[in-house]
Scaffold this motif. Structure first.
Motif, PDB file in Angstrom:
ATOM      1  N   PHE A 189      10.659 -10.109   4.327  1.00 35.34           N
ATOM      2  CA  PHE A 189      11.368 -10.054   3.052  1.00 35.34           C
ATOM      3  C   PHE A 189      11.386  -8.606   2.591  1.00 35.34           C
ATOM      4  CE2 PHE A 189      11.300  -9.938  -1.645  1.00 35.34           C
ATOM      5  CZ  PHE A 189      12.571 -10.449  -1.862  1.00 35.34           C
ATOM      6  N   THR A 190      12.559  -8.150   2.197  1.00 36.10           N
ATOM      7  CA  THR A 190      12.688  -6.769   1.745  1.00 36.10           C
ATOM      8  C   THR A 190      13.587  -6.683   0.521  1.00 36.10           C
ATOM      9  OG1 THR A 190      13.462  -4.559   2.327  1.00 36.10           O
ATOM     10  CG2 THR A 190      14.600  -6.395   3.371  1.00 36.10           C
ATOM     11  N   THR A 191      13.275  -5.713  -0.341  1.00 38.33           N
ATOM     12  CA  THR A 191      14.192  -5.416  -1.441  1.00 38.33           C
ATOM     13  C   THR A 191      14.888  -4.085  -1.173  1.00 38.33           C
ATOM     14  OG1 THR A 191      12.311  -4.467  -2.614  1.00 38.33           O
ATOM     15  CG2 THR A 191      12.958  -6.693  -3.225  1.00 38.33           C
ATOM     16  N   ARG A 192      14.577  -3.496  -0.028  1.00 36.47           N
ATOM     17  CA  ARG A 192      15.187  -2.203   0.313  1.00 36.47           C
ATOM     18  C   ARG A 192      15.862  -2.284   1.674  1.00 36.47           C
ATOM     19  NH1 ARG A 192      13.895   2.494  -2.252  1.00 36.47           N
ATOM     20  NH2 ARG A 192      15.778   3.139  -1.178  1.00 36.47           N
ATOM     21  N   PHE A 236      -2.600  -4.646   3.722  1.00 35.78           N
ATOM     22  CA  PHE A 236      -1.892  -4.536   2.448  1.00 35.78           C
ATOM     23  C   PHE A 236      -0.710  -5.497   2.351  1.00 35.78           C
ATOM     24  CE2 PHE A 236       0.086  -1.480   5.279  1.00 35.78           C
ATOM     25  CZ  PHE A 236       1.436  -1.580   5.003  1.00 35.78           C
ATOM     26  N   VAL A 237      -0.538  -6.318   3.354  1.00 38.44           N
ATOM     27  CA  VAL A 237       0.527  -7.324   3.278  1.00 38.44           C
ATOM     28  C   VAL A 237      -0.100  -8.646   2.839  1.00 38.44           C
ATOM     29  CG1 VAL A 237       2.376  -8.495   4.516  1.00 38.44           C
ATOM     30  CG2 VAL A 237       1.777  -6.143   5.111  1.00 38.44           C
ATOM     31  N   LEU A 238       0.477  -9.214   1.806  1.00 36.55           N
ATOM     32  CA  LEU A 238      -0.069 -10.438   1.228  1.00 36.55           C
ATOM     33  C   LEU A 238       0.669 -11.648   1.766  1.00 36.55           C
ATOM     34  CD1 LEU A 238       0.196  -9.259  -2.480  1.00 36.55           C
ATOM     35  CD2 LEU A 238      -1.863  -9.187  -1.056  1.00 36.55           C
ATOM     36  N   ILE A 294       6.599  -7.784   6.623  1.00 38.81           N
ATOM     37  CA  ILE A 294       7.488  -6.710   6.153  1.00 38.81           C
ATOM     38  C   ILE A 294       7.976  -5.866   7.324  1.00 38.81           C
ATOM     39  CG2 ILE A 294       6.229  -6.499   3.962  1.00 38.81           C
ATOM     40  CD1 ILE A 294       5.143  -3.758   5.207  1.00 38.81           C
ATOM     41  N   PHE A 295       9.073  -5.140   7.054  1.00 38.43           N
ATOM     42  CA  PHE A 295       9.309  -4.006   7.941  1.00 38.43           C
ATOM     43  C   PHE A 295       8.862  -2.784   7.151  1.00 38.43           C
ATOM     44  CE2 PHE A 295      13.689  -3.780   5.984  1.00 38.43           C
ATOM     45  CZ  PHE A 295      13.741  -2.426   5.675  1.00 38.43           C
ATOM     46  N   HIS A 337      10.147   5.922   2.526  1.00 34.87           N
ATOM     47  CA  HIS A 337      10.561   5.485   1.191  1.00 34.87           C
ATOM     48  C   HIS A 337       9.640   4.449   0.554  1.00 34.87           C
ATOM     49  CE1 HIS A 337      13.995   7.969   1.865  1.00 34.87           C
ATOM     50  NE2 HIS A 337      14.252   7.324   3.009  1.00 34.87           N
ATOM     51  N   ASP A 338       8.464   4.312   1.085  1.00 38.83           N
ATOM     52  CA  ASP A 338       7.489   3.407   0.476  1.00 38.83           C
ATOM     53  C   ASP A 338       6.113   4.033   0.659  1.00 38.83           C
ATOM     54  OD1 ASP A 338       7.047   0.228  -0.324  1.00 38.83           O
ATOM     55  OD2 ASP A 338       5.364   1.118   0.768  1.00 38.83           O
ATOM     56  N   TYR A 379       3.193 -13.495  -0.864  1.00 38.10           N
ATOM     57  CA  TYR A 379       4.436 -12.945  -1.401  1.00 38.10           C
ATOM     58  C   TYR A 379       5.491 -12.889  -0.314  1.00 38.10           C
ATOM     59  CZ  TYR A 379       7.675 -10.126  -4.067  1.00 38.10           C
ATOM     60  OH  TYR A 379       8.787  -9.690  -4.723  1.00 38.10           O
ATOM     61  N   CYS A 383       8.935   1.107   6.070  1.00 37.49           N
ATOM     62  CA  CYS A 383       9.801   2.282   6.054  1.00 37.49           C
ATOM     63  C   CYS A 383       9.026   3.401   5.375  1.00 37.49           C
ATOM     64  CB  CYS A 383      11.090   1.961   5.307  1.00 37.49           C
ATOM     65  SG  CYS A 383      12.146   3.407   5.134  1.00 37.49           S
ATOM     66  N   ARG A 388       2.975   2.920   0.357  1.00 35.49           N
ATOM     67  CA  ARG A 388       1.962   2.222   1.171  1.00 35.49           C
ATOM     68  C   ARG A 388       2.278   2.390   2.647  1.00 35.49           C
ATOM     69  NH1 ARG A 388       2.866  -3.530  -1.401  1.00 35.49           N
ATOM     70  NH2 ARG A 388       4.927  -2.697  -0.989  1.00 35.49           N
ATOM     71  N   THR A 425      17.309   0.618   3.565  1.00 36.84           N
ATOM     72  CA  THR A 425      16.505   1.563   4.372  1.00 36.84           C
ATOM     73  C   THR A 425      16.230   1.035   5.778  1.00 36.84           C
ATOM     74  OG1 THR A 425      14.374   0.662   3.684  1.00 36.84           O
ATOM     75  CG2 THR A 425      15.332   2.365   2.269  1.00 36.84           C
ATOM     76  N   SER A 446      12.506 -10.324  -7.946  1.00 36.39           N
ATOM     77  CA  SER A 446      13.059  -9.341  -7.006  1.00 36.39           C
ATOM     78  C   SER A 446      14.241  -9.937  -6.275  1.00 36.39           C
ATOM     79  CB  SER A 446      12.031  -8.955  -5.948  1.00 36.39           C
ATOM     80  OG  SER A 446      11.035  -8.155  -6.490  1.00 36.39           O
TER      81      SER A 446
HETATM   82  C1  ANZ Z   1      11.255  -2.540   3.297  1.00 32.13           C
HETATM   83  C2  ANZ Z   1      11.088  -1.473   2.341  1.00 32.13           C
HETATM   84  C3  ANZ Z   1      11.514  -0.153   2.423  1.00 32.13           C
HETATM   85  C4  ANZ Z   1      10.453  -1.890   1.200  1.00 32.13           C
HETATM   86  C5  ANZ Z   1      11.253   0.673   1.370  1.00 32.13           C
HETATM   87  C6  ANZ Z   1      10.169  -1.099   0.143  1.00 32.13           C
HETATM   88  C7  ANZ Z   1      10.571   0.223   0.229  1.00 32.13           C
HETATM   89  P1  ANZ Z   1       9.098  -5.989  -4.806  1.00 32.13           P
HETATM   90  O1  ANZ Z   1      10.221  -5.029  -5.049  1.00 32.13           O
HETATM   91  O2  ANZ Z   1       7.928  -5.805  -5.683  1.00 32.13           O
HETATM   92  O3  ANZ Z   1       9.569  -7.407  -4.709  1.00 32.13           O
HETATM   93  N1  ANZ Z   1       6.790  -6.550   0.669  1.00 32.13           N
HETATM   94  C8  ANZ Z   1       7.478  -7.675   0.885  1.00 32.13           C
HETATM   95  N2  ANZ Z   1       6.646  -8.710   1.066  1.00 32.13           N
HETATM   96  C9  ANZ Z   1       5.401  -8.213   0.978  1.00 32.13           C
HETATM   97  C10 ANZ Z   1       4.122  -8.791   1.102  1.00 32.13           C
HETATM   98  N3  ANZ Z   1       3.978 -10.075   1.352  1.00 32.13           N
HETATM   99  N4  ANZ Z   1       3.046  -7.983   0.929  1.00 32.13           N
HETATM  100  C11 ANZ Z   1       3.202  -6.676   0.693  1.00 32.13           C
HETATM  101  N5  ANZ Z   1       4.403  -6.080   0.575  1.00 32.13           N
HETATM  102  C12 ANZ Z   1       5.500  -6.828   0.715  1.00 32.13           C
HETATM  103  O4  ANZ Z   1       8.520  -5.605  -3.359  1.00 32.13           O
HETATM  104  C13 ANZ Z   1       9.284  -5.897  -2.245  1.00 32.13           C
HETATM  105  C14 ANZ Z   1       8.928  -4.914  -1.185  1.00 32.13           C
HETATM  106  O5  ANZ Z   1       7.527  -5.020  -0.938  1.00 32.13           O
HETATM  107  C15 ANZ Z   1       9.644  -5.235   0.077  1.00 32.13           C
HETATM  108  O6  ANZ Z   1      10.644  -4.272   0.341  1.00 32.13           O
HETATM  109  C16 ANZ Z   1       8.603  -5.009   1.146  1.00 32.13           C
HETATM  110  O7  ANZ Z   1       8.768  -3.663   1.519  1.00 32.13           O
HETATM  111  C17 ANZ Z   1       7.299  -5.191   0.437  1.00 32.13           C
HETATM  112  F1  ANZ Z   1      11.676   1.925   1.425  1.00 32.13           F
HETATM  113  O8  ANZ Z   1      10.871  -3.724   2.607  1.00 32.13           O
HETATM  114  B1  ANZ Z   1      10.169  -3.395   1.377  1.00 32.13           B
END
Ligand code: ANZ
Ligand code: ZN
Length: 863
Positions: free
Chosen positions: A250-253, A330-332, A340-341, A346-347, A335, A343, A349, A256, A226
């Motif tokens: 850590f975020t991939t989005r 649900f936060v691990l 997390i933040f 758009h997510d 990883y 949103c 969970r 948002t 990612s």
């Molecule tokens: C904000 C956000 C907004 C996210 C959104 C997603 C959607 P991948 O893509 O599989 O790498 N994440 C990060 N660390 C996490 C953890 N330790 N346990 C659970 N969830 C975690 O997944 C990355 C996304 O999973 C990250 O992007 C984070 O949520 C969540 F509209 O950040 B995201």
């Protein structure tokens, strides 16, 4: 004619093969090599027909490639460590070693009965000390290369059995055997640093063009690369003294970011831990989370829950926006950053979580063309493409543009950075079990944890162990672990953890190249044979086993043992054998011989006549009593029947339904084949009789069918389309049978074509039903063995669909005939004519001036 007594004749042929040692791997030669391997079995008791389908496929490939002129390596061994042996010890009081080697003996016999062309001289079991000695050597090499380390890690702990449980041994939060509620404990564990190769393992997938696409995809997702962003949120509120000032998420989005409405951290995040010291309710919440277990699936399935810490995270781009910080199940921790933040718009969970805790849902991405007024988030988060809105300076940008912008800003302001994360974790290899490869490490009170000396390998398992006490028998063995430190000589203790059995299967394919070497592999042999050209096995191993083997290959390359990256050039994942199940009215499973079928199509119990519930096409399992023992089939019908049946009908990657009718059909085909050969044998010309000058129409017709069958079956075997190869052979057999209806033996050319046809069909069935193949070959008058025959080659001229024969002249004199497709182009006819041997002879040294082609009539070469 007499029936072919397969069970009896098969025994004879197997003995001939054994006496002539035909399955021995050839010595090094100039021929090309081919390494075919089926995933080796776990010696659980008896071979099951499901396994034999897999090995039959491998055997067909091995025999076919051998006939094609390859030096073939086709070995077999045993994946022999693991829990079931210990369970048997506990349940029945048999020693795991005894249990394992007895099962191996039984199963080896069963595989031999199937007539598989396996080089048994190369056999080994992973529980042989000779094997695990080399594995311990590899472990020490890994250590030197910093590919092994020890750290604390969470394990599932069964408080009653006093033992660590694998994830699959935790069922609904309870120990599979004791039924006790499983606890999470932190224990020091050994890890392999597979993550060092994360990128390499990912990139390598692109080179595996002979792997199923779905397996490559599963591996890709497992590695889970990612590209995202780390963002630091300032914390406000009543922070514990030892907590940092920022919360790193850590975020991939990051596009948002303006839709963020809360933050969440893992239950075992350090911040959660230090907050819990002051807060008993949080302590309870964390304990509750940990009961879900450590597996990702369990966490995924559990209802989303959180605990408000009272802390606030300040939005990095909106000073006056303060987000609640939850501890969430649900936060691990494993990883990203464990934070997390959220949103919710758009997510999914985050949305489930937000609905439960009545948090704000603010959409910031809208599909192109949608109306912002009416675009609403209901119970489903919007994760599709679109452009950004409700987001101040990001408004109007695409998702990617917005990510770019935020990442740049975050880096400029020093509140984070772009980051690449992998889902792939280091591989925890410690098992607190007896029946596994001992980890060759020693704990010295003075020197720390140090490796056992190489010259002391193997660290052998003790045999006098007891399974009465719960826990790891190695640990409570009275003497085994007590040793002297190899460095300072003081009293020390051996490591009592053993290695995950996946380690054993991560390099066995390399060991088969030189199974008796006193190093893990012998370089020249490994260079000769690897990679495995065709690997065959169940799709259940599509992720872990294959990934670990790919990791080992890379690690062994870097340690100088191997010269390759990818262990398996070709991979085939076969379907299962499924079978009907029968259940009595009281719910008991019945075996097939307890039921019968009535004339009006019902299934009833033989004893009582009461109706039976039929489950169609279910996976075979002992508990459902729908397994089939290959030995029964071998004894009643012969191994060839089982082999032929398992590859007929269904494509090999699909499941096949085991039916009595199917088995009988296979048996009938073998009878038919042997009858075709036997009935004709006396009237055939001697083997090796030169072909007649020309062939009459019926003879020519038979020859075309023969050569076409060779061509078609060859193509199907090349592509592992075994069922289609079988269909072609059936068709060919019908053709031969109808040709035998005519008065062929009176005509020498037809009789010659008949011998050719019968030889071809014998050769074509050889890889699939090798015993019947040898039988037919012998009945055709040969003293040599079919297994040593080269594969037949079709003549191109006989493959042409609508062929005509035209005369070829040189300077007006008829010199040759040319058989070619009726609608061949002029150029093609010219080229073919000039390639003819007799034209060359007639021309001598004279150069060709002109070639006149009268289509479908004549060719004149003017010199
Ligand atoms: C904000 C956000 C907004 C996210 C959104 C997603 C959607 P991948 O893509 O599989 O790498 N994440 C990060 N660390 C996490 C953890 N330790 N346990 C659970 N969830 C975690 O997944 C990355 C996304 O999973 C990250 O992007 C984070 O949520 C969540 F509209 O950040 B995201
Ligand atoms: Zn010491």
């Amino acid at each position: 004619s007499e029936r072919y007594n397969a069970p009896e004749r098969e025994k004879y042929w197997r003995q001939v093969w054994r006496e002539q040692d035909v399955f021995r791997t050839p010595e090094m030669s100039d021929r090309p090599k081919y390494y075919v391997l089926e995933m080796f079995p776990y010696p659980s008791g008896r071979i099951h027909v499901g396994h034999t389908r897999n090995y039959t496929m491998g055997d067909v490939v091995a025999r076919y490639k051998r006939a094609q002129g390859y030096d073939v390596l086709h070995p077999m061994g045993w994946d022999a460590f693991g829990m079931p042996a210990e369970n048997a010890a506990m349940a029945k009081g048999v020693h795991p070693k005894e249990w394992t080697y007895e099962n191996i003996a039984t199963m080896r016999g069963q595989l031999q009965e199937m007539g598989f062309a396996l080089d048994w001289d190369r056999e080994f079991a992973t529980c042989d000390p000779e094997y695990y000695a080399q594995q311990q050597k590899l472990f020490l090499d890994f250590l030197k290369h910093d590919l092994v380390y020890r750290r604390m890690a969470r394990v599932n702990w069964d408080p009653v059995d006093q033992t660590v449980l694998a994830n699959e041994q935790v069922i609904d939060g309870r120990g599979w055997r004791s039924g006790a509620v499983v606890e999470q404990r932190e224990l020091p564990q050994w890890f392999f640093r597979i993550t060092r190769y994360a990128d390499d393992l990912l990139e390598g997938l692109d080179t595996l063009d002979r792997w199923p696409e779905k397996v490559r995809l599963m591996q890709k997702n497992w590695i889970g690369k990612s590209e995202g962003c780390l963002i630091k949120f300032k914390l406000s509120g009543d922070r514990p003294a030892d907590a940092p000032e920022t919360l790193d998420v850590f975020t991939t989005r990051h596009d948002t970011i303006f839709g963020a409405t809360f933050c969440a951290i893992a239950p075992n995040h350090p911040l959660a831990q230090s907050l819990a010291e002051q807060d008993p309710n949080l302590r309870d919440f964390i304990a509750e989370c940990q009961r879900i277990g450590t597996s990702e699936e369990a966490i995924e399935r559990a209802e989303k829950k959180g605990y408000d810490t009272g802390l606030k995270a300040i939005h990095p781009f909106k000073r006056n926006s303060r987000l609640r910080v939850f501890v969430a199940n649900f936060v691990l921790m494993e990883y990203g950053t464990g934070a997390i933040f959220g949103c919710p718009a758009h997510d999914q969970r985050d949305l489930d979580f937000a609905r439960k805790y009545r948090l704000n849902v603010k959409p910031v991405v809208i599909p192109d063309g949608a109306d912002p007024e009416s675009f609403k988030i209901g119970s489903e988060a919007y994760t599709g493409p679109g452009h950004i809105y409700n987001s101040e300076f990001l408004d109007g940008l695409s998702v990617d543009e917005a990510k770019e912008k935020i990442a740049t800003l975050v880096e400029e302001r020093g509140i984070g950075e772009r980051q690449v994360k992998f889902r792939l974790r280091d591989w925890g290899v410690s098992r607190q079990r007896y029946w596994g490869c001992p980890i060759p490490m020693i704990h010295c009170p003075t020197c720390g944890i140090i490796p056992e000396r190489e010259e002391n390998l193997p660290v052998q398992l003790p045999e006098d162990v007891s399974f009465e006490k719960p826990g790891n028998p190695l640990d409570h063995h009275p003497t085994w672990k007590h040793v002297h430190c190899p460095e300072c000589g003081s009293e020390a203790e051996r490591e009592t953890d053993t290695l995950d059995t996946f380690v054993d299967s991560s390099w066995y394919f390399a060991r088969f190249c030189s199974p008796r070497a006193d190093t893990p592999v012998e370089k020249t042999e490994a260079d000769r044979w690897l990679p495995v050209d065709q690997y065959i096995g169940g799709v259940e191993h599509a992720i872990l086993h294959l990934l670990y083997a790919r990791f080992f290959t890379r690690a062994m390359r870097d340690m100088g043992y191997l010269d390759l990256e990818e262990p398996f050039a070709g991979l085939f994942t076969q379907g299962m054998i499924v079978h009907d199940t029968y259940r009595s009215q009281s719910g008991e499973w019945l075996s097939p011989d307890q039921v019968r079928f009535t004339e009006d199509g019902k299934t009833v119990e033989i004893d009582t006549g009461s109706p039976v519930t039929v489950g169609h096409a279910e996976k075979m399992s002992k508990s459902k009593r729908n397994t089939v023992d290959p030995t029964d089939i071998v004894e009643r019908f012969g191994a060839d029947t089982a082999r032929w049946f398992m590859l007929s009908d269904s494509p090999p990657e699909r499941d096949v339904q085991w039916t009595d009718a199917g088995v009988e059909g296979a048996w009938r085909f073998i009878q038919k084949l042997t009858r075709l050969v036997t009935d004709a044998a006396d009237a055939l010309p001697e083997q090796g009789t030169p072909a007649p000058e020309s062939f009459s129409n019926p003879a020519e017709d038979l020859r075309r069918a023969s050569h076409r069958a060779v061509k078609a079956v060859t193509g199907d075997l090349e592509a592992l389309r075994f069922n289609r190869a079988i269909a072609q052979i059936h068709e060919f057999a019908n053709k031969i049978a109808s040709a035998q209806q005519s008065d062929w033996h009176d005509q020498p050319d037809f009789a010659w074509a008949m011998r050719e046809a019968l030889e071809f069909i014998t050769q074509l069935v050889g890889p699939i039903i090798p015993h019947a193949g040898e039988e037919c070959w012998a009945r055709l008058g040969y003293n040599s063995l079919l297994i040593n025959q080269p594969w037949p080659e079709p003549e191109d001229a006989l493959l042409i669909d609508d062929a005509i024969t035209i005369a070829v002249q040189v300077n007006g004199k008829r010199r040759a005939e040319l058989t070619i497709s009726r609608d061949a182009e002029k150029e093609e006819v010219e080229r073919a004519a000039l390639e003819l041997e007799s034209v060359h002879r007639a021309l001598g040294d004279r150069p060709v001036k002109r070639v006149i082609v009268v289509p479908q009539r004549i060719v004149n070469v003017v010199a």
